[in-house]
Design an enzyme around this catalytic site. Structure first.
Site, PDB file in Angstrom:
ATOM      1  N   CYS A 312       0.828  -1.213   0.000  1.00  0.00           N
ATOM      2  CA  CYS A 312       0.000   0.000   0.000  1.00  0.00           C
ATOM      3  C   CYS A 312       0.869   1.273   0.000  1.00  0.00           C
ATOM      4  CB  CYS A 312      -0.981  -0.035   1.158  1.00  0.00           C
ATOM      5  SG  CYS A 312      -2.427   1.015   0.882  1.00  0.00           S
ATOM      6  N   HIS A 396      -4.051  -4.742   0.718  1.00  0.00           N
ATOM      7  CA  HIS A 396      -3.676  -5.367   1.997  1.00  0.00           C
ATOM      8  C   HIS A 396      -3.860  -6.878   1.895  1.00  0.00           C
ATOM      9  CE1 HIS A 396      -4.559  -1.421   4.440  1.00  0.00           C
ATOM     10  NE2 HIS A 396      -3.799  -1.229   3.381  1.00  0.00           N
ATOM     11  N   GLU A 398      -3.350  -9.289   4.171  1.00  0.00           N
ATOM     12  CA  GLU A 398      -3.327 -10.028   5.437  1.00  0.00           C
ATOM     13  C   GLU A 398      -4.682 -10.576   5.875  1.00  0.00           C
ATOM     14  OE1 GLU A 398      -5.088  -6.316   6.469  1.00  0.00           O
ATOM     15  OE2 GLU A 398      -3.382  -6.793   5.198  1.00  0.00           O
TER      16      GLU A 398
END
Length: 424
Positions: A312, A396, A398
């Site tokens: 990001c 992202h 995760e």
């Protein structure tokens, strides 16, 4: 005083028992002669009335009801299309300086808990929702959303037309707004505040980054680990630059076998290289990447010396460090349902994204490869520079709160460090 007796009517479908006149139910009605105004002063209304305003820089004024903290706050209004994961969203440091408008109409159903927090505090300016759930239902719930925000001094409003505001943001782009519960401030004063504040060119990273280096040891909780059959034998030493890093990014790296040292955004590159890491992670974070030239210089000094992975904000800083340019998007990408195509494999993954800036791929030098593209607007969503052991993604990976599709990016970072280590 009025006294009345109630006799139960016999049902045509059954034969009632004979009634004993002495056992009739009797109740008493007490009538008051107080005026209606006096009654309304004594009885609290069972509903909340509008006590807050959202004033946008385009001159529109949105009446609403408040929850959480009270006061007046200014920020950039952005909308998030996630259906779940509001707690992970409000604790994402990438939202510093912004009001998050949730397009999902009802928020607060599951309350909040301390396991799903992505940082040590809430950094967003405020939360804008359509309907605040009147009850919570979840086995992990420890607090209501309103109480949670109030303790952290974060403003929230509800009973506002979030669909209309979203359409306005899509048409006109992100807008500066002012949230206020203060009746003493006029609409004109709040409008002037919105038009005199700007988020472009402001260093928001320094306000969300850690202050001192520290070791990260927590792995993904076994309850949420979806790659339990993975067997990593080699532990890699990673230095993670905290530009507003989310906890689950660190947990996923640790789950892949990495030993992680988290360092502040201003940590000198020379100190990082002294640690002799196997790789460096440049994390997500808030705001304008061009407003943090010190971070760009740090990235430049590290490139080519060890493998790096940008996420990001880290992806945008890598783009600038490589000689490219970034630009502010019309309304950005915010949500857990953005489709991205991996140009190397042809696979499409659903990703969680949160950014208002993007890298211009045409500005990048030869040798830099665009690896991922956002299918909503064609913007650059990933880069690689194999000659200098660089990889990055704009979203992202995760899975917090987003899907698991992009978790492979951590494995690719491990493979990148492994190749460099073997060839050293």
């Amino acid at each position: 005083m009025v006294t009345a007796a109630i006799n139960v009517k016999p049902s045509p479908f059954c034969v009632p028992k004979p009634q004993n006149p002495s056992k009739l139910r009797v109740f008493t009605l007490r009538c008051s002669s107080a005026t209606a105004n006096a009654v309304s002063d004594l009885v609290e209304r069972p509903w909340k009335t509008s006590d807050a305003r959202l004033v946008l820089e385009d001159g529109s004024i949105w009446r609403a009801k408040s929850f959480g903290a009270s006061g007046t706050q200014v920020g950039e209004v952005v909308f998030n299309t996630s259906l779940t994961g509001y707690q992970e969203i409000i604790t994402d440091p990438s939202y510093a300086g912004q009001f998050v408008l949730m397009t999902n109409p009802q928020i607060g159903n599951t309350g909040v808990n301390f396991d799903d927090e992505e940082s040590r505090q809430c950094f967003l300016g405020g939360l804008v929702i359509r309907s605040l759930s009147i009850s919570t239902s979840n086995y992990r719930c420890s607090e209501t959303l309103g109480d949670y925000l109030a303790k952290r001094n974060i403003m929230g409003i509800y009973d506002v037309d979030t669909r209309a505001i979203t359409r306005r943001l899509r048409q006109d782009g992100s807008l500066i707004g002012v949230l206020s519960t203060e009746e003493t401030k006029t609409d004109e004063e709040l409008l002037e505040m919105s038009r005199s504040w700007d988020i472009v060119g402001v260093d928001l990273i320094s306000g969300v980054s850690c202050k001192t280096p520290h070791e990260w040891v927590d792995k993904t909780n076994s309850e949420w680990e979806f790659m339990s059959n993975r067997k990593d034998k080699v532990a890699f030493r990673v230095v993670a630059y905290d530009f507003g890093i989310k906890s689950n990014i660190l947990r996923r790296l640790a789950s892949y076998g990495c030993k992680i040292t988290v360092v502040p955004s201003t940590w000198p590159a020379s100190e990082t290289l002294k640690m002799k890491p196997d790789g460096v992670l440049f994390s997500n974070g808030p705001g304008d990447p061009s407003a943090v030239p010190y971070a760009v210089e740090t990235v430049k000094e590290i490139l080519g010396k060890v493998p790096v992975f940008g996420i990001c904000m880290g992806h945008q800083l890598l783009g600038l460090a490589l000689g490219g340019a970034t630009f502010k998007m019309k309304f950005g990408h915010h949500g857990g349902n953005h489709p991205v195509r991996n140009l190397r494999t042809g696979d499409v993954e659903i990703s969680a994204q949160n950014h208002n800036y993007a890298v211009d791929p045409k500005s990048l030098p030869d040798g830099v490869e665009v690896t991922h593209v956002n299918l909503n607007d064609g913007s650059c969503a990933g880069l690689a520079y194999p000659a200098r052991s660089i990889m990055s993604i704009q979203y992202h990976p995760e899975a917090s709160p987003g899907p698991h599709d992009s978790d492979y990016a951590f494995r690719e970072f491990i493979e990148l460090m492994k190749r460099v280590k073997v060839n050293a």
